[in-house]
Enzyme design. Structure first.
Site, PDB file in Angstrom:
ATOM      1  N   ASP A 173      11.382  38.834 -12.799  1.00  0.00           N
ATOM      2  CA  ASP A 173      12.761  38.378 -12.579  1.00  0.00           C
ATOM      3  C   ASP A 173      13.735  38.892 -13.621  1.00  0.00           C
ATOM      4  O   ASP A 173      14.943  38.772 -13.455  1.00  0.00           O
ATOM      5  CB  ASP A 173      12.783  36.844 -12.570  1.00  0.00           C
ATOM      6  CG  ASP A 173      11.986  36.320 -11.395  1.00  0.00           C
ATOM      7  OD1 ASP A 173      11.009  35.595 -11.601  1.00  0.00           O
ATOM      8  OD2 ASP A 173      12.307  36.716 -10.261  1.00  0.00           O
ATOM      9  N   HIS A 227       5.183  33.457 -18.117  1.00  0.00           N
ATOM     10  CA  HIS A 227       4.540  33.369 -16.804  1.00  0.00           C
ATOM     11  C   HIS A 227       3.268  32.535 -16.952  1.00  0.00           C
ATOM     12  O   HIS A 227       2.593  32.602 -17.965  1.00  0.00           O
ATOM     13  CB  HIS A 227       4.169  34.771 -16.292  1.00  0.00           C
ATOM     14  CG  HIS A 227       3.911  34.808 -14.833  1.00  0.00           C
ATOM     15  ND1 HIS A 227       2.697  34.469 -14.288  1.00  0.00           N
ATOM     16  CD2 HIS A 227       4.712  35.094 -13.794  1.00  0.00           C
ATOM     17  CE1 HIS A 227       2.765  34.579 -12.976  1.00  0.00           C
ATOM     18  NE2 HIS A 227       3.974  34.952 -12.645  1.00  0.00           N
TER      19      HIS A 227
HETATM   20  C1  SDX Z   1       8.005  33.622 -10.892  1.00  0.00           C
HETATM   21  O1  SDX Z   1       3.465  31.833 -10.184  1.00  0.00           O
HETATM   22  C2  SDX Z   1       3.946  32.982  -9.949  1.00  0.00           C
HETATM   23  O2  SDX Z   1       3.219  33.947  -9.735  1.00  0.00           O
HETATM   24  C3  SDX Z   1       5.445  33.044  -9.935  1.00  0.00           C
HETATM   25  C4  SDX Z   1       6.038  34.440  -9.662  1.00  0.00           C
HETATM   26  C5  SDX Z   1       5.695  34.929  -8.258  1.00  0.00           C
HETATM   27  O3  SDX Z   1       5.753  36.141  -8.046  1.00  0.00           O
HETATM   28  O4  SDX Z   1       5.487  34.054  -7.364  1.00  0.00           O
HETATM   29  O5  SDX Z   1       5.529  35.375 -10.621  1.00  0.00           O
HETATM   30  C6  SDX Z   1       7.559  34.415  -9.746  1.00  0.00           C
HETATM   31  O6  SDX Z   1       8.255  32.441 -10.710  1.00  0.00           O
HETATM   32  C7  SDX Z   1       8.063  34.248 -12.271  1.00  0.00           C
HETATM   33  C8  SDX Z   1       8.424  33.218 -13.383  1.00  0.00           C
HETATM   34  C9  SDX Z   1       9.951  33.061 -13.345  1.00  0.00           C
HETATM   35  N1  SDX Z   1      10.364  31.936 -14.206  1.00  0.00           N
HETATM   36  C10 SDX Z   1      11.103  32.187 -15.314  1.00  0.00           C
HETATM   37  O7  SDX Z   1      11.330  33.315 -15.774  1.00  0.00           O
HETATM   38  C11 SDX Z   1      11.653  30.917 -15.957  1.00  0.00           C
HETATM   39  C12 SDX Z   1      11.404  30.987 -17.455  1.00  0.00           C
HETATM   40  N2  SDX Z   1       9.935  30.894 -17.663  1.00  0.00           N
HETATM   41  C13 SDX Z   1       9.379  29.612 -17.873  1.00  0.00           C
HETATM   42  O8  SDX Z   1      10.070  28.489 -17.487  1.00  0.00           O
HETATM   43  C14 SDX Z   1       7.871  29.559 -17.958  1.00  0.00           C
HETATM   44  O9  SDX Z   1       7.466  30.644 -18.686  1.00  0.00           O
HETATM   45  C15 SDX Z   1       7.085  29.484 -16.657  1.00  0.00           C
HETATM   46  C16 SDX Z   1       7.503  28.331 -15.835  1.00  0.00           C
HETATM   47  C17 SDX Z   1       7.223  30.747 -15.905  1.00  0.00           C
HETATM   48  C18 SDX Z   1       5.606  29.308 -17.056  1.00  0.00           C
HETATM   49  O10 SDX Z   1       5.533  28.141 -17.738  1.00  0.00           O
HETATM   50  P1  SDX Z   1       4.108  27.518 -18.190  1.00  0.00           P
HETATM   51  O11 SDX Z   1       2.990  28.454 -17.927  1.00  0.00           O
HETATM   52  O12 SDX Z   1       4.017  26.157 -17.620  1.00  0.00           O
HETATM   53  O13 SDX Z   1       4.245  27.516 -19.728  1.00  0.00           O
HETATM   54  P2  SDX Z   1       4.900  26.348 -20.519  1.00  0.00           P
HETATM   55  O14 SDX Z   1       6.173  25.917 -19.868  1.00  0.00           O
HETATM   56  O15 SDX Z   1       3.854  25.333 -20.786  1.00  0.00           O
HETATM   57  O16 SDX Z   1       5.301  27.090 -21.880  1.00  0.00           O
HETATM   58  C19 SDX Z   1       4.318  27.374 -22.883  1.00  0.00           C
HETATM   59  C20 SDX Z   1       5.108  27.506 -24.165  1.00  0.00           C
HETATM   60  C21 SDX Z   1       6.005  26.313 -24.428  1.00  0.00           C
HETATM   61  O17 SDX Z   1       6.227  26.268 -25.836  1.00  0.00           O
HETATM   62  P3  SDX Z   1       5.320  25.231 -26.726  1.00  0.00           P
HETATM   63  O18 SDX Z   1       5.523  23.863 -26.087  1.00  0.00           O
HETATM   64  O19 SDX Z   1       3.897  25.729 -26.600  1.00  0.00           O
HETATM   65  O20 SDX Z   1       5.890  25.318 -28.106  1.00  0.00           O
HETATM   66  O21 SDX Z   1       6.024  28.622 -24.065  1.00  0.00           O
HETATM   67  C22 SDX Z   1       7.358  28.156 -24.092  1.00  0.00           C
HETATM   68  C23 SDX Z   1       7.324  26.679 -23.795  1.00  0.00           C
HETATM   69  O22 SDX Z   1       8.418  26.024 -24.420  1.00  0.00           O
HETATM   70  N3  SDX Z   1       8.063  28.915 -23.047  1.00  0.00           N
HETATM   71  C24 SDX Z   1       9.260  29.450 -23.196  1.00  0.00           C
HETATM   72  C25 SDX Z   1       9.508  30.128 -21.998  1.00  0.00           C
HETATM   73  N4  SDX Z   1       8.475  29.987 -21.168  1.00  0.00           N
HETATM   74  C26 SDX Z   1       7.569  29.214 -21.826  1.00  0.00           C
HETATM   75  N5  SDX Z   1      10.132  29.407 -24.244  1.00  0.00           N
HETATM   76  C27 SDX Z   1      11.277  30.094 -24.045  1.00  0.00           C
HETATM   77  N6  SDX Z   1      11.599  30.801 -22.926  1.00  0.00           N
HETATM   78  C28 SDX Z   1      10.733  30.828 -21.880  1.00  0.00           C
HETATM   79  N7  SDX Z   1      11.050  31.497 -20.789  1.00  0.00           N
END
Ligand code: SDX
Length: 436
Positions: A370, A312
């Site tokens: 989720d 998140h």
């Molecule tokens: C919702 O904003 C809100 O409040 C949203 C929400 C709401 O109520 O409105 O809470 C609802 O959207 C919840 C989030 C649902 N999305 C998912 O579950 C999809 C999977 N999660 C990700 O795609 C991700 O975690 C995000 C998009 C939610 C957040 O991404 P960020 O903050 O932009 O973080 P990032 O993509 O820069 O990741 C940081 C690191 C990376 O690794 P490095 O490059 O540092 O090595 O963490 C890794 C990413 O590769 N990473 C994950 C991951 N999420 C981040 N690796 C594996 N699985 C994941 N789910």
């Protein structure tokens, strides 16, 4: 909000140093007020994805990502989910206070009286294929409501804003149920005013003209909790979309349609559908025996595979909504005798691994709302493709409250971000015949 503290910005390119006010909120990080930065320095700030940017002031929701805390108007999500129903929470989010018994009765009555949609709305769905994604249908139906309510289109009129808020909260369940019935080729079920908001939604979803829906209080309570947990969440992508859209002065129905469209994305509201499909994929590849292989794929950056339902932008601790959703999972699966639901077992195993594996721990990737909501909805009988539409139903009150808060702010302007331009410099057109 204002404080005596200031940020001093000094430049090495000869630009004179400037001082910027630091503003303090009731909770959360201070903000540096950069509104005069461009005027005083000719420079913009640069923050794609808005990781370090506060877009507005708000009094509605507060998240402490490190503590894993979520408050609606100061009340913890845990207390609200355990002690209130969704319409009480709607009243709180919209008007700032939990309703008294009389206010609750009046609010419930107002919402109940607006649950029907104009009969012409039924013709819009017929333009879609039966297998159209429900979010495509919902985006269309929400926008279409702009054509039916001329008496509640003017965002600058507080009374009209309030009527459109009640209409949207009241009609979203009807529209979501219509999208579902249309996909099944079943006739629409009209709202039943003698039922509570959420029981009415469940009946519109699962009743048919031949057989009524027998209200199951455990399932209705579970759905009501899903609505409460998804009601608002600060300036997330879809809420920011609604604010930016409404800042042009468009009508509330069009702005909410923009929010629905944004929520559809798998990185946002579409994650519950993606999380369940991920569990199905692992199950089809061998289930618990294959979890290790799947986790290795997630850790392999080149795989493009993410652990959907984890991570998140704000929560760097366990999403408090996920804890409540996991509890609801147990209740619903117990009620339905699905203790041995293989997907739930898979989810619990994945969660255990992720909470112990350094790859996830070091990146502070915890289950978010989720991760479990899909399992609950599937058990209740909601099709996977409808999960995000239900998220949109619940988030409508948050979108509207945030929109109204913006419009009521005398300082608000149309949103118009700037950019860092990296394109071609000015050049002249060469006539077509001479281009080679
Ligand atoms: C919702 O904003 C809100 O409040 C949203 C929400 C709401 O109520 O409105 O809470 C609802 O959207 C919840 C989030 C649902 N999305 C998912 O579950 C999809 C999977 N999660 C990700 O795609 C991700 O975690 C995000 C998009 C939610 C957040 O991404 P960020 O903050 O932009 O973080 P990032 O993509 O820069 O990741 C940081 C690191 C990376 O690794 P490095 O490059 O540092 O090595 O963490 C890794 C990413 O590769 N990473 C994950 C991951 N999420 C981040 N690796 C594996 N699985 C994941 N789910």
């Amino acid at each position: 909000m204002s404080s005596q503290d200031k940020a001093t910005v000094s430049f090495t390119d000869g630009t004179p140093n400037i001082e910027l006010p630091i503003l303090k909120g009731v909770a959360g990080p201070d903000v540096i007020d950069i509104r005069k930065l461009y005027g005083q320095t000719g420079k913009f700030t640069y923050d794609p994805g808005f990781l370090s940017t506060a877009s507005c002031q708000s009094r509605i929701t507060y998240i402490d990502g490190d503590k894993g805390e979520l408050l609606y108007r100061g009340y913890s999500i845990d207390q609200l989910a355990r002690q209130c129903d969704f319409l009480e929470v709607c009243h709180l989010i919209l008007y700032g206070e939990l309703p008294t018994p009389d206010q609750k009765a009046e609010f419930d009555r107002r919402v109940t009286r607006h649950t029907m949609v104009h009969e012409q709305m039924h013709f819009f769905t017929r333009g879609f294929r039966r297998d159209a994604h429900p979010m495509a249908v919902l985006t269309g139906l929400c926008g279409a409501m702009s054509a039916f309510y001329p008496d509640s289109m003017n965002l600058n009129d507080a009374k009209e804003r309030d009527i459109s808020a009640i209409r949207l909260i009241a009609k979203m369940p009807t529209l979501v149920a219509m999208a579902y019935k249309y996909s099944k080729g079943e006739p629409y079920i009209y709202p039943q005013n003698s039922l509570t908001y959420t029981a009415n939604f469940m009946r519109m979803m699962f009743a048919t003209p031949c057989e009524d829906y027998e209200v199951n209080d455990v399932l209705v309570r579970a759905m009501d909790r899903i609505f409460i947990l998804h009601a608002d969440h600060e300036q997330n992508a879809s809420t920011s979309t609604v604010r930016l859209c409404a800042s042009s002065g468009t009508n509330p129905f069009a702005a909410i349609a923009a929010g629905v469209a944004c929520l559809w994305g798998p990185a946002h509201g579409g994650a519950n559908e993606a999380a369940l499909n991920m569990l199905y994929d692992i199950q089809n590849q061998g289930g618990l025996a294959k979890i290790g292989q799947f986790i290795d794929q997630v850790k392999d950056k080149n795989s493009g595979v993410r652990l959907m339902g984890f991570g998140h932008r704000v929560y760097k601790n366990y999403d408090p909504r996920a804890k409540l959703m996991r509890e609801t999972c147990h209740e619903v699966l117990g009620e339905l005798g699905l203790h041995d639901d293989p997907l739930f077992k898979l989810a619990m195993a994945l969660e255990k691994i992720a909470l112990e594996d350094d790859y996830f721990v070091s990146r502070k990737l915890y289950p978010n709302v989720d991760f479990y909501s899909g399992i609950v909805q599937k058990a209740i009988g909601i099709p996977v493709s409808l999960f995000t539409a239900i998220f949109a139903l619940a988030r409508t009150v948050g979108w509207i409250a945030q929109l109204n808060e913006m419009i009521a702010d005398p300082e608000y302007k149309i949103g118009r971000p700037r950019q860092l331009y990296l394109g071609a410099g000015s050049r002249n057109v060469v006539p077509l015949a001479q281009r080679g």
